[in-house]
Design an enzyme around this catalytic site. Sequence first.
Site, mmCIF file in Angstrom:
data_model
loop_
_atom_site.group_PDB
_atom_site.id
_atom_site.type_symbol
_atom_site.label_atom_id
_atom_site.label_comp_id
_atom_site.label_asym_id
_atom_site.label_seq_id
_atom_site.Cartn_x
_atom_site.Cartn_y
_atom_site.Cartn_z
ATOM 1 N N SER A 139 36.274 50.482 37.149
ATOM 2 C CA SER A 139 36.715 49.415 36.397
ATOM 3 C C SER A 139 36.075 49.488 35.021
ATOM 4 O O SER A 139 34.945 49.987 34.862
ATOM 5 C CB SER A 139 36.021 48.188 37.146
ATOM 6 N N LYS A 199 30.648 49.100 40.895
ATOM 7 C CA LYS A 199 31.662 50.066 40.737
ATOM 8 C C LYS A 199 31.170 51.341 39.897
ATOM 9 O O LYS A 199 31.262 52.442 40.291
ATOM 10 C CB LYS A 199 32.740 49.609 39.748
ATOM 11 N N TYR A 240 29.774 42.691 40.113
ATOM 12 C CA TYR A 240 30.861 43.439 40.339
ATOM 13 C C TYR A 240 30.726 44.955 39.455
ATOM 14 O O TYR A 240 31.063 45.920 40.208
ATOM 15 C CB TYR A 240 32.084 42.831 39.970
#
Length: 347
Positions: free
Chosen positions: A129, A159, A155
Site C-alpha cells: 500500500s 503492510k 494498517y
Amino acid sequence: MTILVTGGAGYIGSHAVQRLLRDGHRVVSLDNFFRGHARAMGLLGAKFPGKLESVVGDVTNRECVLEAIRTFGVTTVMHFAAHAYVGESVEQPLVYYHNNVTGLVSVLWACDQAGAGGKRVTRFVFSSSCSTYGQPPAGMIPVREDCPQAPVSPYGRTKLIGEQILRDYAESKRMAGTEFACTFLRYFNVCGCDRSGVLGEDHTPETHLIPVVLQAAMGQRPHVGLFGTDYPTPDGTCVRDYVHVEDLVDAHVRAMSTANAADVRAYNVGIGKGYSVRQIVDTVRAVTGREIKVVEQPRRAGDPPEVFNDPTKIKRELGWNPQVTDIREMIASAWKWFEANPRGYGA
Ligand code: UDP
C-alpha cells in the site's frame, strides 16, 4: 497455471479472479467470507464453469492454506486477504496485526511446506500500500518507490512489515538456491467496478470515499462527512491518487508474468494524478446528476494530507498502461454497478 488468490471474494480479489479466469488460468480462491461475498464467487463460478475452486477458509489457518496449495498444485499466489481500513486499524490494531501479519506468515509457511513435498510456489504477488510511505516528505510527491517508508497508521505498518517478511523469506530461498520471486504492489486508492457489470464494490461497513459518496447520491446516507478541511492542500481536503480496479489487477498479471527467479520488486500502482475529497464529491455530482450534501468534520486519525504516485517505474518495467485515466470514467463504472445493485451483493 494454478493461482491461489487469497481474499478472492473481496472487492479487489474478485476482480483479480475474474481477470485470471478470463486469461485461461485455473484459480483457487481462499476466503473466509468475513467481508468477501459468496455471491461474487457464485457469479464467477457460473461464468467460468470448472475453472474456479472456492475454498472457504481463513488465511491465519495455515493448515487450511497448505491443503489448498497441495490439493490444487498451486504455483503462484496473489495475496489479497487483509483488513484494509485505516481508521479501523487505529481503533483495533491487534486485529490488523493478526490478520495482516500473522495471515501473511501463515500463507508463506504453507508455501514453504508445500514445496517440500509437492509443487513449489515460485511466484508471489503481495498487496502492499501507498500507506507504507505515510506522509512523504516535501519534495517527494509524486511518490517514487525509493521514497522513505514511514507509515502513519497501524494498517500501513502491517503492510510495511509484510514487505520486510517477504524480503527475508525471499532471501532465505535465494540462499538455498530455491526459486521464489515476489512483487510488492503498493496500491494507491483503488476504485471503480468491473466494466462488464458482473462484479462490484460492497463493503460492510463502507468507509471508502467514492462508495460513500455514491451511497449519498443514492439517498442511502443523508450526507458525506469531509474528514478534515484544514489540510495544507489547495482546497483544504486530502488529496489521493485513484486507480481503477481493473488497471490494478492488470498490474498483478504483469507482475506475475514478468517475475524472474529470485526477484524482489516493488511498484507503486496509481495513475499519477491527485484529486481532493471535494473534487471527488463534485465529480460524483456531475456523473450521477444528484445533489449531495456535505458536512465538514474533524480530521480522521492516520490520514496523510497528500499522496499521489509517480508511475514511471511500473510503466517502464512492467509496461503497465492504465486504461481508465479519467476520474469520471472510474466513478461512472462504480455508479453503473451501484445503480444496478443498490443493495450490493445482498440484492
Ligand atoms: N474521506 C472523507 N469522508 C469519508 C470517507 C473518506 O472525507 O466519508 C476521506 C479520507 O479522510 C481520505 C480520503 O477521503 O482523505 C480517502 O479515504 P478512503 O477511506 O477512501 O481511502 P484511504 O486513503 O484511507 O485508503
